[in-house]
Design an enzyme around this catalytic site. Structure first.
Site, PDB file in Angstrom:
ATOM      1  N   ASP A 319      -1.499  22.382  -3.911  1.00 38.32           N
ATOM      2  CA  ASP A 319      -1.006  22.860  -5.202  1.00 38.32           C
ATOM      3  C   ASP A 319      -1.065  21.784  -6.279  1.00 38.32           C
ATOM      4  O   ASP A 319      -1.156  20.589  -5.998  1.00 38.32           O
ATOM      5  CB  ASP A 319       0.437  23.348  -5.055  1.00 38.32           C
ATOM      6  CG  ASP A 319       1.375  22.236  -4.600  1.00 38.32           C
ATOM      7  OD1 ASP A 319       0.982  21.474  -3.691  1.00 38.32           O
ATOM      8  OD2 ASP A 319       2.492  22.123  -5.144  1.00 38.32           O
ATOM      9  N   GLU A 320      -1.010  22.231  -7.517  1.00 44.50           N
ATOM     10  CA  GLU A 320      -0.774  21.402  -8.708  1.00 44.50           C
ATOM     11  C   GLU A 320      -1.734  20.217  -8.845  1.00 44.50           C
ATOM     12  O   GLU A 320      -1.347  19.158  -9.332  1.00 44.50           O
ATOM     13  CB  GLU A 320       0.685  20.905  -8.719  1.00 44.50           C
ATOM     14  CG  GLU A 320       1.694  22.039  -8.800  1.00 44.50           C
ATOM     15  CD  GLU A 320       3.131  21.555  -8.830  1.00 44.50           C
ATOM     16  OE1 GLU A 320       3.939  22.139  -9.548  1.00 44.50           O
ATOM     17  OE2 GLU A 320       3.451  20.583  -8.097  1.00 44.50           O
ATOM     18  N   ASN A 321      -2.950  20.405  -8.445  1.00 45.57           N
ATOM     19  CA  ASN A 321      -3.940  19.347  -8.645  1.00 45.57           C
ATOM     20  C   ASN A 321      -4.712  19.619  -9.930  1.00 45.57           C
ATOM     21  O   ASN A 321      -5.522  20.545  -9.989  1.00 45.57           O
ATOM     22  CB  ASN A 321      -4.903  19.285  -7.457  1.00 45.57           C
ATOM     23  CG  ASN A 321      -6.034  18.290  -7.708  1.00 45.57           C
ATOM     24  OD1 ASN A 321      -5.847  17.294  -8.397  1.00 45.57           O
ATOM     25  ND2 ASN A 321      -7.200  18.577  -7.158  1.00 45.57           N
TER      26      ASN A 321
END
Length: 690
Positions: A319-321
């Site tokens: 996530d959240e890359n």
């Protein structure tokens, strides 16, 4: 026979649970609510000769669980039982007779059903697997009640089975390390409410919490010395297994990788010095997906972890890359161009697919946060849906999409308990939404859900108070029939379940006073306790906006840490205000009593003013509560509002809405409702726009 049944009543778009008054006392601790339950006449009394026998298939897990059951039964009743252990074969006249057909597997779709039949002579518990029997033992303990003479189990017949096979709790131990004993007490609580998946978030920017013998710098340089040894991991996994709980580890990559890169900077996408992150938030350090050494290290790591975690599933995060360091790296940019990757999302898919192959070689299946879902990802990957309105997307949309594409999926949107929402905000969220257009087959792809306990703002001192008791109500959403969703009935049962959790070592109630004694510097905490009952921590992440105020080693022993959601006196006051609109004489005295108590409480709190600086912000909050209470008392006494009252109330309410000590007064809405009642000529509050 008195049958306790569930009736689907359409009421403003919701279903309500109807409970027969005659059996109310027998059912006030049942959570999750059983699939089918019928109460009969009579009861089975708990005496010193209480005997547990396990017929035919006495597995070690069932034997241990039955022994724990006996200890808890004795401790709760105070009865000196003659037999402290279960009999592993048929015995004459057993009190509780347990029968199972086989040893259950800790795997998805295992049979957890059970049946309980209680009459005056005995209690019978039957199940397909020993795991189902464990679930039944918890229900029997919840049925235990008492009169003035003895404890007893009411005559009842229950047939029960879970609605969803994946019912999880995720605990983040990367942001704040949680010792093994803390995890174990939460595993006990999970078992008590029939949760069956412990999702162990082991790595993030703030720490790598697992001993690695293949790449020891990971824990030596990435953990500040706070990590789990191989022995401790096996111990936790076995402890969970004994309670019918699967353990799924998460190693978050390619983003959230600062701790990994602190140990092995050569795996990073930027040539820089990496240090363990001390703040909360989303950070740029990212593994280099074009570096073959990245995959060799991960392959070694996953192979090593496969020997510690027997479950078929491994969570890779994903996530959240945002790929900022990828965009700044000429080599990575050239790699993208060479392979025809137009976006960083394409590049991360390339990375995820390589991990999927690595895990497949170890006999594991991949689980990842919803960002991993792309057309190229095999449907064997489980999609973990987490984003919602705060992230600018439709809540649960990824779960619906995943189901339509043939992926299994689990929901965490709506179950982020670290955001400090009230219990009904979680309880009414269902893994399969009411408006779903999914086919029956697509609905079966939804495995269930997970409560998520991110730990940026929690320590071992406060973890339990953030998880419990709200997670017990969410566990009911995962287990019980969809029609079980009456909020008031849930809250009534939850109050009993809450204090029963203390039996298992959960500290959500007792640690409030530990924190308050620290704030009061050893002086009386009565005034602080009363104030916590009308205050809640700031919601979502407003307490630590931008992740900048608190570091991982900041103090979490403040007033906000002692407060929880669903402040009890605020709930009582709101109910009284609603009643006042319908029948002023009925609630007038009770409302005045609470307002008087808040005025007096501020006077009592002022005695701490010169004894500790930790109450300075708290006193500002208490002063606002006192001032607005005083005005409302005056209005109630004269039964009218003047122009000056309107001006004063507006000013006081504005001040009362200002957060202090990272908490807010949650009686403000009720104050507004009460004031508007008088302002609008004493019209029914429920007819007003709140």
């Amino acid at each position: 026979m008195k049958k306790l049944f569930i009736i689907a009543l359409i009421n403003i778009g919701t279903f309500q649970l109807v409970v027969g008054q005659a059996v109310e006392n027998y059912s006030n601790a049942l959570m999750p609510w059983p699939k089918n339950i019928t109460f009969g006449e009579g009861k089975f009394e708990i005496n010193t000769d209480f005997i547990v026998s396990i017929d035919d298939y006495a597995t070690k897990r069932l034997y241990n669980a039955s022994t724990r059951f006996i200890r808890r039964l004795s401790g709760r009743t105070g009865v000196f039982l003659e037999h402290g252990f279960p009999f592993e074969k048929n015995t004459t006249s057993p009190s509780l007779k347990i029968s199972v057909k086989r040893e259950g597997k800790l795997a998805l779709f295992e049979d957890e059903s059970y049946e309980i039949v209680v009459d005056k002579q005995e209690i019978k518990l039957t199940a397909e697997s020993d795991i189902g029997a464990l679930r039944g033992l918890e229900t029997i303990l919840q049925l235990l009640t008492a009169n003035s003479n003895h404890f007893y189990i009411p005559s009842v017949t229950i047939t029960d089975a879970p609605r969803f096979p994946w019912r999880g709790l995720m605990i983040d131990v990367a942001r704040h390390y949680q010792p093994v004993h803390v995890l174990k007490r939460n595993l006990d609580a999970m078992a008590a409410v029939k949760l069956n998946v412990f999702h162990w978030h082991l790595t993030d920017d703030q720490g790598f919490r697992v001993e690695s013998k293949t790449h020891p710098k990971l824990h030596e340089l990435g953990s500040d010395g706070q990590y789990y040894t191989h022995y401790e991991i096996r111990d936790v996994v076995q402890y969970a297994s004994d309670r019918g709980i699967r353990v799924i580890p998460e190693f978050d990559v390619p983003g959230h990788a600062t701790a990994i890169l602190t140990a092995y900077p050569e795996l990073g996408s930027k040539d820089t010095i990496y240090k363990i992150e001390r703040h909360a938030g989303i950070f740029n350090p990212t593994l280099d997906p074009t570096n073959e050494k990245t995959y060799q290290v991960l392959k070694d790591l996953f192979k090593e972890m496969a020997t510690l975690f027997p479950d078929h599933y491994v969570h890779i995060g994903g996530d959240e890359n945002e790929g900022k360091h990828w965009d700044e790296n000429d080599k990575i940019v050239a790699f993208k161009k060479k392979h025809g990757f137009e976006t960083n999302h394409d590049l991360q898919t390339y990375f995820n697919l390589k991990l999927q192959k690595i895990l497949e070689e170890e006999g594991k299946k991949l689980v990842g946060w919803e960002e991993i879902m792309t057309p190229e990802m095999p449907v064997s990957a489980v999609i973990h849906s987490w984003r919602g309105i705060n992230e600018g997307v439709e809540p649960g949309a990824s779960l619906i999409e995943a189901s339509k594409k043939g992926h299994h999926g689990i929901l965490s949107t709506g179950y982020y308990i670290d955001r400090m929402h009230n219990i009904e905000d979680h309880y009414l969220v269902d893994p399969i939404p009411d408006a779903s257009t999914l086919t029956d087959l697509e609905q079966k792809h939804i495995l269930g859900g997970e409560v998520t306990m991110w730990s940026e703002l929690v320590t071992p001192l406060t973890l339990d108070s953030r998880i419990w008791p709200r997670t017990a109500a969410i566990a009911e959403r995962f287990w019980s029939p969809i029609v079980v969703r009456d909020v008031q009935h849930m809250k009534k049962r939850l109050s009993t379940v809450s204090f029963r959790l203390e039996e298992l070592g959960i500290t959500h109630l007792r640690n409030r006073d530990v924190i308050l004694r620290n704030i009061a510097n050893g002086n009386t905490i009565d005034g602080l306790v009363k104030l916590t009952k009308v205050c809640q921590p700031l919601k979502v992440y407003a307490r630590n906006k931008g992740g900048t105020e608190y570091k991982s080693y900041s103090p979490f022993t403040l007033f906000a840490d002692a407060c929880t959601t669903d402040a009890s006196d605020a709930i009582i006051f709101d109910t009284l205000v609603d009643e006042y609109a319908a029948k002023p004489n009925r609630s007038r005295a009770s409302i005045k009593e609470l307002l008087h108590s808040w005025i007096q409480n501020h006077n009592d709190l002022q005695t701490l003013d010169t004894k500790t600086p930790l109450v300075n912000e708290v006193l500002k909050l208490s002063f606002s509560l006192k001032e607005i209470s005083s005005l409302l008392l005056k209005i109630i006494e004269k039964d009218s509002i003047s122009k000056d009252d309107n001006t004063t109330f507006t000013k006081l309410l504005k001040e009362a809405k200002q957060p202090h000590a990272d908490v807010e007064l949650v009686v403000n809405q009720s104050f507004m409702k009460l004031f508007e009642y008088f302002k609008n000529g004493k019209k029914n509050i429920n007819e007003q726009t709140h």
